[in-house]
Write an enzyme that holds these catalytic residues in place. Structure first.
Site, PDB file in Angstrom:
ATOM      1  N   VAL A  50       0.810  -1.223   0.000  1.00 13.82           N
ATOM      2  CA  VAL A  50       0.000   0.000   0.000  1.00 13.82           C
ATOM      3  C   VAL A  50       0.838   1.264   0.000  1.00 13.82           C
ATOM      4  CG1 VAL A  50      -2.012  -1.089   1.054  1.00 13.82           C
ATOM      5  CG2 VAL A  50      -0.274  -0.007   2.523  1.00 13.82           C
ATOM      6  N   TYR A 140       5.810   4.980  15.323  1.00 11.55           N
ATOM      7  CA  TYR A 140       4.485   4.396  15.114  1.00 11.55           C
ATOM      8  C   TYR A 140       3.395   5.386  15.528  1.00 11.55           C
ATOM      9  CZ  TYR A 140       0.624   1.053  15.508  1.00 11.55           C
ATOM     10  OH  TYR A 140      -0.577   0.394  15.376  1.00 11.55           O
ATOM     11  N   LYS A 144       0.556   7.090  13.072  1.00 12.93           N
ATOM     12  CA  LYS A 144      -0.865   6.918  13.359  1.00 12.93           C
ATOM     13  C   LYS A 144      -1.519   8.255  13.717  1.00 12.93           C
ATOM     14  CE  LYS A 144      -1.557   2.410  12.950  1.00 12.93           C
ATOM     15  NZ  LYS A 144      -2.487   1.850  11.940  1.00 12.93           N
ATOM     16  N   THR A 175      -3.930  -9.787  18.286  1.00 10.82           N
ATOM     17  CA  THR A 175      -3.641 -10.219  16.925  1.00 10.82           C
ATOM     18  C   THR A 175      -2.183 -10.671  16.846  1.00 10.82           C
ATOM     19  OG1 THR A 175      -2.761  -8.139  16.023  1.00 10.82           O
ATOM     20  CG2 THR A 175      -5.175  -8.351  16.144  1.00 10.82           C
TER      21      THR A 175
END
Length: 231
Positions: A50, A140, A144, A175
């Site tokens: 992406v 990160y 975000k 996850t």
């Protein structure tokens, strides 16, 4: 092609994205998926990085050719790593931004004509760390956090054309993205959460499903799905 509405999910091969694919399919969507490793993402999956805008355009076109115009988009492709600021290399900074913010921008640009035509919805997956930050999470959290600004700006830009743009900001979720020894799985962290546990991918997906299907008056919202870490 069928007469069913079409949704596109990035990162749909596993984790939150995989749960979103299942949730939207239950709501009657034909769901296409863009994923770096789409082996387990179903028949309508295309291998796409992406962060590559040309690859995204090609992948979106392939999904459109298979299923029809896209009326809902969920961007959940991403990855997670921890490092002190002094140890984050320039390449690591750039890659984090390319995948998370760049991936959202690339997919939004490629699908907006369809979303305008269908008066559709886009939901971006951010993170609790975008709101609260975190120790050794700077690159990160920065990537975000940039998603929140983009979502709110795009929401204001396209709401008048009937497109709803919103965001979910999950806390640590159970996850494969979180290693077994991750500090987010440790009892001393979980004990600080009002719910005392991680979110499940299905719980996050239900919030995404709501924003896509039912939140017809929500524009530019950030829904915090984080066991009460951010209230």
């Amino acid at each position: 092609m069928s007469d069913r509405p079409v949704a596109l999910v990035t990162g749909g091969a596993s984790g939150i994205g995989g749960a979103v694919v299942e949730a939207l399919a239950r709501r009657g969507f034909d769901v296409g998926c863009l994923d770096l490793n789409p082996t387990d993402a179903g028949n309508h999956a295309v291998a796409v990085d992406v962060s590559d805008p040309l690859a995204v355009v090609a992948g979106v076109s392939e999904i459109r050719d298979r299923l029809g115009p896209i009326g809902a988009v969920v961007t959940s492709a991403g990855y997670y790593e921890m490092a002190p600021v002094a140890e984050i290399s320039p390449d690591a900074w750039r890659r984090m931004l390319r995948v998370h913010l760049g991936g959202l921008v690339n997919v939004a640009r490629a699908t907006l004509p369809d979303l305008v035509e269908r008066r559709g919805a886009l939901v971006a997956v951010a993170s609790e760390l975008a709101v609260g930050g975190g120790d050794e999470d700077a690159h990160y959290a920065a990537a975000k956090g940039a998603i929140l600004g983009f979502v709110r700006s795009l929401a204001a830009e396209v709401a008048g054309q009937g497109v709803r743009v919103n965001c979910v900001a999950p806390g640590p979720t159970d996850t494969p993205l979180l290693a077994a020894d991750s500090p987010w799985r440790a009892d001393d962290y979980l004990s600080t959460l009002p719910l005392r546990r991680l979110a499940t991918p299905r719980e996050v997906a239900r919030c995404v499903e709501y924003l896509v299907c039912d939140a017809t008056f929500s524009v530019g919202e950030v829904v915090n799905v984080n066991s009460g870490a951010v209230i």
